[in-house]
Design a protein around this motif. Sequence first.
Motif, PDB file in Angstrom:
ATOM      1  N   LEU A  53       0.801   6.749  -4.296  1.00 18.83           N
ATOM      2  CA  LEU A  53       1.136   6.535  -2.883  1.00 18.83           C
ATOM      3  C   LEU A  53       2.067   7.652  -2.371  1.00 18.83           C
ATOM      4  O   LEU A  53       2.647   8.386  -3.161  1.00 18.83           O
ATOM      5  CB  LEU A  53       1.792   5.158  -2.711  1.00 18.83           C
ATOM      6  CG  LEU A  53       0.844   3.969  -2.929  1.00 18.83           C
ATOM      7  CD1 LEU A  53       1.599   2.649  -2.821  1.00 18.83           C
ATOM      8  CD2 LEU A  53      -0.304   4.012  -1.927  1.00 18.83           C
ATOM      9  N   TRP A  96       0.990  13.179  -0.171  1.00 21.06           N
ATOM     10  CA  TRP A  96      -0.246  13.314   0.615  1.00 21.06           C
ATOM     11  C   TRP A  96      -0.093  14.312   1.762  1.00 21.06           C
ATOM     12  O   TRP A  96      -0.988  14.438   2.611  1.00 21.06           O
ATOM     13  CB  TRP A  96      -0.618  11.956   1.233  1.00 21.06           C
ATOM     14  CG  TRP A  96      -0.913  10.865   0.271  1.00 21.06           C
ATOM     15  CD1 TRP A  96      -0.762  10.885  -1.094  1.00 21.06           C
ATOM     16  CD2 TRP A  96      -1.430   9.562   0.595  1.00 21.06           C
ATOM     17  NE1 TRP A  96      -1.142   9.676  -1.628  1.00 21.06           N
ATOM     18  CE2 TRP A  96      -1.551   8.852  -0.608  1.00 21.06           C
ATOM     19  CE3 TRP A  96      -1.781   8.935   1.789  1.00 21.06           C
ATOM     20  CZ2 TRP A  96      -2.016   7.531  -0.662  1.00 21.06           C
ATOM     21  CZ3 TRP A  96      -2.248   7.633   1.749  1.00 21.06           C
ATOM     22  CH2 TRP A  96      -2.367   6.942   0.526  1.00 21.06           C
ATOM     23  N   LYS A 131      -3.484  11.653  -5.090  1.00 16.37           N
ATOM     24  CA  LYS A 131      -3.338  10.287  -5.603  1.00 16.37           C
ATOM     25  C   LYS A 131      -3.410  10.275  -7.127  1.00 16.37           C
ATOM     26  O   LYS A 131      -2.601   9.623  -7.800  1.00 16.37           O
ATOM     27  CB  LYS A 131      -4.433   9.390  -5.014  1.00 16.37           C
ATOM     28  CG  LYS A 131      -4.136   8.909  -3.598  1.00 16.37           C
ATOM     29  CD  LYS A 131      -5.350   8.384  -2.865  1.00 16.37           C
ATOM     30  CE  LYS A 131      -6.027   7.212  -3.546  1.00 16.37           C
ATOM     31  NZ  LYS A 131      -7.234   6.767  -2.788  1.00 16.37           N
ATOM     32  N   ASN A 169      -9.556   1.190  -2.813  1.00 14.18           N
ATOM     33  CA  ASN A 169      -8.109   1.098  -2.956  1.00 14.18           C
ATOM     34  C   ASN A 169      -7.645  -0.350  -3.020  1.00 14.18           C
ATOM     35  O   ASN A 169      -8.266  -1.231  -2.425  1.00 14.18           O
ATOM     36  CB  ASN A 169      -7.418   1.776  -1.774  1.00 14.18           C
ATOM     37  CG  ASN A 169      -7.499   3.303  -1.838  1.00 14.18           C
ATOM     38  OD1 ASN A 169      -7.344   3.870  -2.921  1.00 14.18           O
ATOM     39  ND2 ASN A 169      -7.746   3.933  -0.719  1.00 14.18           N
ATOM     40  N   ARG A 175      -3.961   1.907   4.676  1.00 13.86           N
ATOM     41  CA  ARG A 175      -4.683   0.691   4.235  1.00 13.86           C
ATOM     42  C   ARG A 175      -4.286  -0.563   5.005  1.00 13.86           C
ATOM     43  O   ARG A 175      -3.963  -1.593   4.393  1.00 13.86           O
ATOM     44  CB  ARG A 175      -4.424   0.445   2.741  1.00 13.86           C
ATOM     45  CG  ARG A 175      -4.849   1.612   1.900  1.00 13.86           C
ATOM     46  CD  ARG A 175      -4.538   1.421   0.435  1.00 13.86           C
ATOM     47  NE  ARG A 175      -4.565   2.734  -0.236  1.00 13.86           N
ATOM     48  CZ  ARG A 175      -4.079   2.992  -1.428  1.00 13.86           C
ATOM     49  NH1 ARG A 175      -3.533   2.015  -2.132  1.00 13.86           N
ATOM     50  NH2 ARG A 175      -4.146   4.200  -1.944  1.00 13.86           N
ATOM     51  N   LYS A 199       1.660   4.686  -8.441  1.00 12.61           N
ATOM     52  CA  LYS A 199       0.599   4.050  -7.649  1.00 12.61           C
ATOM     53  C   LYS A 199      -0.241   5.057  -6.867  1.00 12.61           C
ATOM     54  O   LYS A 199      -1.159   4.655  -6.147  1.00 12.61           O
ATOM     55  CB  LYS A 199       1.226   3.059  -6.660  1.00 12.61           C
ATOM     56  CG  LYS A 199       1.908   1.875  -7.314  1.00 12.61           C
ATOM     57  CD  LYS A 199       2.440   0.919  -6.247  1.00 12.61           C
ATOM     58  CE  LYS A 199       3.158  -0.282  -6.838  1.00 12.61           C
ATOM     59  NZ  LYS A 199       3.905  -1.037  -5.805  1.00 12.61           N
ATOM     60  N   PRO A 247      -2.100  -3.134  -0.118  1.00 14.26           N
ATOM     61  CA  PRO A 247      -0.644  -3.105  -0.265  1.00 14.26           C
ATOM     62  C   PRO A 247      -0.026  -4.466   0.035  1.00 14.26           C
ATOM     63  O   PRO A 247      -0.548  -5.224   0.851  1.00 14.26           O
ATOM     64  CB  PRO A 247      -0.201  -2.066   0.765  1.00 14.26           C
ATOM     65  CG  PRO A 247      -1.281  -2.042   1.798  1.00 14.26           C
ATOM     66  CD  PRO A 247      -2.555  -2.439   1.103  1.00 14.26           C
ATOM     67  N   PHE A 270       2.953   0.541   3.743  1.00 14.29           N
ATOM     68  CA  PHE A 270       3.460   1.846   3.297  1.00 14.29           C
ATOM     69  C   PHE A 270       3.018   2.891   4.300  1.00 14.29           C
ATOM     70  O   PHE A 270       2.063   2.691   5.040  1.00 14.29           O
ATOM     71  CB  PHE A 270       3.025   2.177   1.867  1.00 14.29           C
ATOM     72  CG  PHE A 270       1.602   2.621   1.732  1.00 14.29           C
ATOM     73  CD1 PHE A 270       1.235   3.942   1.973  1.00 14.29           C
ATOM     74  CD2 PHE A 270       0.611   1.721   1.357  1.00 14.29           C
ATOM     75  CE1 PHE A 270      -0.089   4.348   1.859  1.00 14.29           C
ATOM     76  CE2 PHE A 270      -0.710   2.125   1.236  1.00 14.29           C
ATOM     77  CZ  PHE A 270      -1.060   3.441   1.497  1.00 14.29           C
ATOM     78  N   ALA A 310       5.978   5.179  -6.282  1.00 17.39           N
ATOM     79  CA  ALA A 310       4.937   5.831  -5.483  1.00 17.39           C
ATOM     80  C   ALA A 310       4.075   6.732  -6.371  1.00 17.39           C
ATOM     81  O   ALA A 310       2.846   6.728  -6.275  1.00 17.39           O
ATOM     82  CB  ALA A 310       5.569   6.635  -4.347  1.00 17.39           C
TER      83      ALA A 310
END
Lengths: 222, 222
Positions: free
Chosen positions: A109, B111, B105, B25, B14, A107, B28, B32, A104
């Motif tokens: 993520l 996040w 990111k 981006n 996404r 990437k 995936p 995710f 993660a």
Amino acid sequence: KIFLKMSKIIAIGRNYAAHAVELGNSLPSSPFFFFKPFSSIINAAFGENIEIPTEFTNDVHHEVELGVVIGSRARCVSRENAMEYIGGYCVALDMTARDAQEQAKKKGLPWSAAKGFDTSCPLGTIIDKSLVPNPYDLELFCEVNNKLRQSGSTGDMTFKIDQIIESVSKIITLEPGDIILTGTPPGVGRVVEGDVIRFGIKGLKVHDGQDYVFSCPVVNRK
Amino acid sequence: KIFLKMSKIIAIGRNYAAHAVELGNSLPSSPFFFFKPFSSIINAAFGENIEIPTEFTNDVHHEVELGVVIGSRARCVSRENAMEYIGGYCVALDMTARDAQEQAKKKGLPWSAAKGFDTSCPLGTIIDKSLVPNPYDLELFCEVNNKLRQSGSTGDMTFKIDQIIESVSKIITLEPGDIILTGTPPGVGRVVEGDVIRFGIKGLKVHDGQDYVFSCPVVNRK
Ligand SMILES: [Mg+2]
Ligand SMILES: [Mg+2]
Ligand SMILES: [Mg+2]
């Protein structure tokens, strides 16, 4: 006595410099955090199993941490009176799928699966703050199969608890029953099925004079 | 009628190719997700304010999404019977501090703050699944100050709802009241204080024949 209602778990990353270094991470300039869902909690006082979700990870690590339990609603609280919003403390394991977390990170993520899988948050009994006059002189420890893996003083936190509450409560309202995990000292490492993790706070005596120590077996998720 | 107890919000990233592309981006290869805390929920049916936490972000974006409300406990559920675990649906805004998310990111950090700040999850009224015979023919839309910003069919989801439930429930048990946000169609963009966001599902009529549309004003956090 603290009643734990369904609320949220906020975990601070890299809050002990020696742990950030052992994983090759840079040191944050302000506290950063991630969430663990309430479904990740298991009761370490009952010795519940830590399950490795083997379809998803092959590298689950222990991270022993001091948990701060919020006692009253905190929104935009300043450092000066942040400690008044605390109701209690607990010891916790921030179990981490290190392989998934590294992927993660690479990437860009979220860490959510790596940090939030079922049973990834064993909690010791919540103790009232009156039993912890100084939250910075606690000796966290974590053993695997009776071998010491982690030990460290909560005095080594980079961002202190009042700073964390100030910083988080600017963005997210803290509510009674919320738990803040305050980061892990060095010595994190892998566990596998059959291991037993013993963790707690050295020297802390609770209500009935008992040691504040818990054990959780590690199994594979079925 | 669905009762919403304190539980968790899992948001898929996404899940509409056209949106992934608009932010530059990659797509995936499996679903995710990230968490939003329950403290981020506001009631869009009451027109509650979306607050921009200006100390932390200057670039809050709207993302309109279909929310799936879990009706019964789902652990390691297969795609074939995944839909049985759904209790209802709602429309949601996955409000995002895009500047903070981009920073996270780049640094490989969580996040959580970018996605979890207070008021970052406006929810429309939860409707029973009987009102949504086909969750893939819904037209999501989002307007800012009466100008259309986002519109898209839920049929364009990359990972379908049953795949998402299968994939997530291998790692994390879904519980009644949990909400899964299923990703956003293209057209996301910034809002500022004074804006009004109007969002909903086009053509969907609820209980009393009313349109399924909600409005939330945008203000700065005080
Ligand atoms: Mg996260
Ligand atoms: Mg940790
Ligand atoms: Mg989204």
